[in-house]
Design a protein around this motif. Structure first.
Motif, PDB file in Angstrom:
ATOM      1  N   ASN A  29       0.824  -1.217   0.000  1.00 57.17           N
ATOM      2  CA  ASN A  29       0.000   0.000   0.000  1.00 57.17           C
ATOM      3  C   ASN A  29       0.851   1.257   0.000  1.00 57.17           C
ATOM      4  OD1 ASN A  29      -2.505  -1.159  -0.087  1.00 57.17           O
ATOM      5  ND2 ASN A  29      -2.774  -1.197   2.115  1.00 57.17           N
ATOM      6  N   VAL A  30       1.837   1.303   0.877  1.00 55.55           N
ATOM      7  CA  VAL A  30       2.671   2.504   0.989  1.00 55.55           C
ATOM      8  C   VAL A  30       3.480   2.714  -0.286  1.00 55.55           C
ATOM      9  CG1 VAL A  30       4.657   3.477   2.209  1.00 55.55           C
ATOM     10  CG2 VAL A  30       2.777   2.476   3.492  1.00 55.55           C
ATOM     11  N   THR A  31       4.063   1.651  -0.818  1.00 60.09           N
ATOM     12  CA  THR A  31       4.861   1.762  -2.034  1.00 60.09           C
ATOM     13  C   THR A  31       4.013   2.230  -3.213  1.00 60.09           C
ATOM     14  OG1 THR A  31       6.287  -0.007  -1.239  1.00 60.09           O
ATOM     15  CG2 THR A  31       6.424   0.527  -3.572  1.00 60.09           C
ATOM     16  N   GLY A  32       2.824   1.630  -3.363  1.00 61.05           N
ATOM     17  CA  GLY A  32       1.935   2.044  -4.446  1.00 61.05           C
ATOM     18  C   GLY A  32       1.511   3.486  -4.315  1.00 61.05           C
ATOM     19  N   PHE A  33       1.228   3.913  -3.102  1.00 68.01           N
ATOM     20  CA  PHE A  33       0.791   5.296  -2.901  1.00 68.01           C
ATOM     21  C   PHE A  33       1.927   6.276  -3.173  1.00 68.01           C
ATOM     22  CE2 PHE A  33      -0.143   9.070  -0.362  1.00 68.01           C
ATOM     23  CZ  PHE A  33      -1.379   9.397  -0.895  1.00 68.01           C
ATOM     24  N   LEU A  34       3.115   5.960  -2.695  1.00 66.79           N
ATOM     25  CA  LEU A  34       4.242   6.858  -2.914  1.00 66.79           C
ATOM     26  C   LEU A  34       4.677   6.884  -4.379  1.00 66.79           C
ATOM     27  CD1 LEU A  34       6.408   6.121   0.245  1.00 66.79           C
ATOM     28  CD2 LEU A  34       4.938   8.104  -0.193  1.00 66.79           C
ATOM     29  N   ALA A  35       4.545   5.759  -5.069  1.00 71.68           N
ATOM     30  CA  ALA A  35       4.992   5.685  -6.460  1.00 71.68           C
ATOM     31  C   ALA A  35       4.035   6.382  -7.416  1.00 71.68           C
ATOM     32  CB  ALA A  35       5.182   4.231  -6.878  1.00 71.68           C
ATOM     33  N   ILE A  36       2.734   6.160  -7.256  1.00 67.26           N
ATOM     34  CA  ILE A  36       1.771   6.688  -8.237  1.00 67.26           C
ATOM     35  C   ILE A  36       0.650   7.513  -7.606  1.00 67.26           C
ATOM     36  CG2 ILE A  36       2.227   4.878  -9.939  1.00 67.26           C
ATOM     37  CD1 ILE A  36      -0.280   3.440  -8.952  1.00 67.26           C
ATOM     38  N   GLN A  37       0.800   7.845  -6.336  1.00 63.69           N
ATOM     39  CA  GLN A  37      -0.183   8.683  -5.632  1.00 63.69           C
ATOM     40  C   GLN A  37      -1.581   8.090  -5.654  1.00 63.69           C
ATOM     41  OE1 GLN A  37       1.305  11.295  -4.029  1.00 63.69           O
ATOM     42  NE2 GLN A  37       3.117  10.427  -4.976  1.00 63.69           N
ATOM     43  N   GLN A  38      -1.654   6.761  -5.640  1.00 64.72           N
ATOM     44  CA  GLN A  38      -2.942   6.062  -5.663  1.00 64.72           C
ATOM     45  C   GLN A  38      -2.858   4.848  -4.750  1.00 64.72           C
ATOM     46  OE1 GLN A  38      -5.771   6.925  -7.329  1.00 64.72           O
ATOM     47  NE2 GLN A  38      -6.776   5.222  -6.335  1.00 64.72           N
ATOM     48  N   LEU A  39      -3.906   4.638  -3.966  1.00 68.98           N
ATOM     49  CA  LEU A  39      -3.938   3.446  -3.128  1.00 68.98           C
ATOM     50  C   LEU A  39      -4.120   2.207  -3.995  1.00 68.98           C
ATOM     51  CD1 LEU A  39      -6.145   4.787  -0.229  1.00 68.98           C
ATOM     52  CD2 LEU A  39      -3.735   4.203  -0.109  1.00 68.98           C
TER      53      LEU A  39
END
Length: 87
Positions: A29-39
């Motif tokens: 979750n954190v990686t996806g959010f930080l990478a593409i600004q989406q949960l």
């Protein structure tokens, strides 16, 4: 931890597995959010989106995520039940 099955697997083994899988889901979750600004769209991501929509008073959109979560839980229950019953 993953080698134990059936009666050889204790509550401690289940707790270890749950801890590892929860940690991995959090990292995703954190990686996806930080990478593409989406949960991300796994169960924990859907919980986050559900709370986010409820916080912003978008209840109908949030209900969609709640249905996704309940469908996942129901499917998990049915598949686990069928595996145990026909094993």
């Amino acid at each position: 931890m993953f080698r134990h099955q059936g009666k050889a697997r204790t509550f401690k083994h289940n707790l270890q597995i749950a801890t590892v899988l929860s940690f991995v889901a959090g990292i995703v979750n954190v990686t996806g959010f930080l990478a593409i600004q989406q949960l991300t769209t796994n169960v924990t991501g859907h919980f986050a989106l559900l709370i986010f929509d409820f916080e912003n008073f978008q209840f109908w959109t949030g209900i969609t995520y709640l249905l996704y979560i309940l469908s996942f839980l129901f499917g998990s229950f049915v598949s686990g039940f069928m595996i145990e019953k026909y094993k």
